[in-house]
Design a protein around this motif. Structure first.
Motif, short mmCIF file in Angstrom:
data_model
loop_
_atom_site.label_atom_id
_atom_site.label_comp_id
_atom_site.label_asym_id
_atom_site.label_seq_id
_atom_site.Cartn_x
_atom_site.Cartn_y
_atom_site.Cartn_z
N SER A 51 0.80 -1.02 -0.07
CA SER A 51 0.01 0.03 0.08
C SER A 51 0.85 1.23 0.01
O SER A 51 2.17 0.87 0.40
CB SER A 51 -0.85 0.16 1.17
OG SER A 51 -0.05 0.12 2.48
N PRO A 52 0.30 2.42 -0.13
CA PRO A 52 1.33 3.74 -0.11
C PRO A 52 1.87 3.81 1.36
O PRO A 52 3.31 4.30 1.33
CB PRO A 52 0.43 4.77 -0.33
CG PRO A 52 -0.80 4.00 -1.34
CD PRO A 52 -0.91 2.78 -0.59
N VAL A 53 1.24 3.47 2.24
CA VAL A 53 1.74 3.80 3.47
C VAL A 53 2.88 2.95 3.78
O VAL A 53 4.11 3.22 4.17
CB VAL A 53 0.51 3.59 4.52
CG1 VAL A 53 1.18 3.58 6.15
CG2 VAL A 53 -0.29 4.55 4.49
N THR A 54 2.63 1.56 3.43
CA THR A 54 3.68 0.57 3.31
C THR A 54 4.89 0.77 2.72
O THR A 54 6.02 0.51 3.17
CB THR A 54 3.18 -0.85 3.14
OG1 THR A 54 1.84 -1.24 3.90
CG2 THR A 54 4.12 -2.29 3.37
N ARG A 55 4.71 1.30 1.34
CA ARG A 55 5.78 1.70 0.55
C ARG A 55 6.62 2.88 1.26
O ARG A 55 7.82 2.65 1.17
CB ARG A 55 5.16 2.10 -0.68
CG ARG A 55 6.20 2.61 -1.69
CD ARG A 55 7.06 1.67 -2.23
NE ARG A 55 8.40 2.20 -3.05
CZ ARG A 55 8.64 2.33 -4.21
NH1 ARG A 55 7.43 2.04 -4.83
NH2 ARG A 55 9.45 2.94 -4.89
N THR A 56 6.08 3.83 1.74
CA THR A 56 6.65 5.06 2.51
C THR A 56 7.56 4.37 3.63
O THR A 56 8.60 4.74 3.65
CB THR A 56 5.73 5.93 2.91
OG1 THR A 56 4.84 6.43 1.99
CG2 THR A 56 6.08 7.06 3.75
N ARG A 57 6.96 3.27 4.38
CA ARG A 57 7.85 2.93 5.44
C ARG A 57 8.97 2.14 4.93
O ARG A 57 10.14 2.14 5.40
CB ARG A 57 6.81 2.05 6.33
CG ARG A 57 7.58 1.47 7.48
CD ARG A 57 8.21 2.55 8.57
NE ARG A 57 8.78 1.81 9.91
CZ ARG A 57 9.90 2.27 10.26
NH1 ARG A 57 10.35 3.41 9.75
NH2 ARG A 57 10.48 1.69 11.21
N PHE A 58 8.67 1.32 3.98
CA PHE A 58 9.68 0.44 3.36
C PHE A 58 10.87 1.20 2.70
O PHE A 58 12.11 1.02 3.00
CB PHE A 58 9.18 -0.52 2.05
CG PHE A 58 10.30 -0.84 1.19
CD1 PHE A 58 10.80 -2.01 1.67
CD2 PHE A 58 10.52 -0.65 0.12
CE1 PHE A 58 11.83 -2.52 0.94
CE2 PHE A 58 11.39 -1.04 -1.00
CZ PHE A 58 11.98 -2.15 -0.35
N ASP A 59 10.49 2.41 2.12
CA ASP A 59 11.48 3.49 1.67
C ASP A 59 12.52 4.19 2.61
O ASP A 59 13.61 4.10 2.67
CB ASP A 59 10.83 4.72 0.93
CG ASP A 59 10.07 4.14 -0.62
OD1 ASP A 59 10.65 2.85 -1.01
OD2 ASP A 59 9.33 4.66 -0.90
N GLU A 60 11.52 4.18 3.95
CA GLU A 60 12.50 4.78 5.03
C GLU A 60 13.35 3.75 5.35
O GLU A 60 14.51 4.20 5.84
CB GLU A 60 11.42 5.32 6.14
CG GLU A 60 10.42 6.47 5.73
CD GLU A 60 9.34 6.63 6.65
OE1 GLU A 60 9.33 5.75 7.78
OE2 GLU A 60 8.57 7.75 6.57
N LEU A 61 12.94 2.69 5.74
CA LEU A 61 13.75 1.67 6.28
C LEU A 61 15.06 1.28 5.39
O LEU A 61 16.06 1.16 5.77
CB LEU A 61 13.02 0.50 6.49
CG LEU A 61 12.04 0.50 7.56
CD1 LEU A 61 11.26 -0.57 7.65
CD2 LEU A 61 12.77 0.47 9.34
N SER A 62 14.71 1.12 4.17
CA SER A 62 15.55 1.09 3.02
C SER A 62 16.88 2.20 3.15
O SER A 62 18.07 1.66 2.93
CB SER A 62 15.01 0.98 1.66
OG SER A 62 14.16 -0.19 1.46
N ALA A 63 16.44 3.42 3.26
CA ALA A 63 17.39 4.58 3.22
C ALA A 63 18.20 4.47 4.52
O ALA A 63 19.24 4.96 4.32
CB ALA A 63 16.56 5.81 3.08
N ALA A 64 17.47 3.86 5.74
CA ALA A 64 18.30 3.91 6.71
C ALA A 64 19.49 2.70 6.65
O ALA A 64 20.33 2.82 7.36
CB ALA A 64 17.44 3.47 8.24
N GLY A 65 19.34 1.87 5.79
CA GLY A 65 20.40 0.95 5.49
C GLY A 65 20.27 -0.45 6.37
O GLY A 65 21.53 -1.18 6.10
#
Length: 105
Positions: A51-65
Motif C-alpha cells: 500500500s502507499p503507507v507500507t511503501r513509504t515505511r519501506f522506503d524509510e527503512l531502506s534509506a536507513a540501510g
C-alpha cells in the motif's frame, strides 16, 4: 536480500543452469545478469504488493540501510513474503533457461 541469501542464490543459479564446469570467472559473467534480474523482479513483485503507507515505511527503512530491519518489515508487511521470493526466483530461472535453450538451438 542479505549477503548469505545472495550466495545461496548464486549457488542455485550455478546448479540450475549447469554452470559448475565453467571457471568461476565465466560463472560470474553469466550469473551477474541473472542475480540482477532476480533482484529487480523481487523488488517489483514486492512493491506491487505494498500500500502507499507500507511503501513509504519501506522506503524509510531502506534509506536507513538496516538490511535486517528491512527483511523483518517485509516479512510482516507481506504475508508469505518468503514464498513470494521463491516464486519469483523460480519464474526468472525458468525464463532464463528457456532463453538459454533458444539461443543454443
Amino acid at each position: 536480500m542479505n549477503e548469505e541469501q545472495i550466495k545461496q542464490l548464486r549457488a542455485r543459479i550455478v546448479r540450475d543452469l549447469n554452470l559448475g564446469d565453467l571457471p568461476e570467472s565465466a560463472q560470474d559473467l553469466v550469473i551477474g545478469g541473472g542475480v540482477e534480474n532476480i533482484l529487480l523482479a523481487i523488488t517489483r513483485a514486492t512493491i506491487e504488493r505494498m500500500s502507499p503507507v507500507t511503501r513509504t515505511r519501506f522506503d524509510e527503512l531502506s534509506a536507513a540501510g538496516d538490511q535486517q530491519e528491512v527483511m523483518r518489515f517485509l516479512e510482516e508487511a507481506i504475508p508469505g513474503y518468503d514464498k513470494l521470493v521463491e516464486n519469483v526466483i523460480t519464474w526468472v530461472m525458468s525464463e532464463r533457461k528457456q532463453t538459454t535453450a533458444a539461443v543454443a538451438a
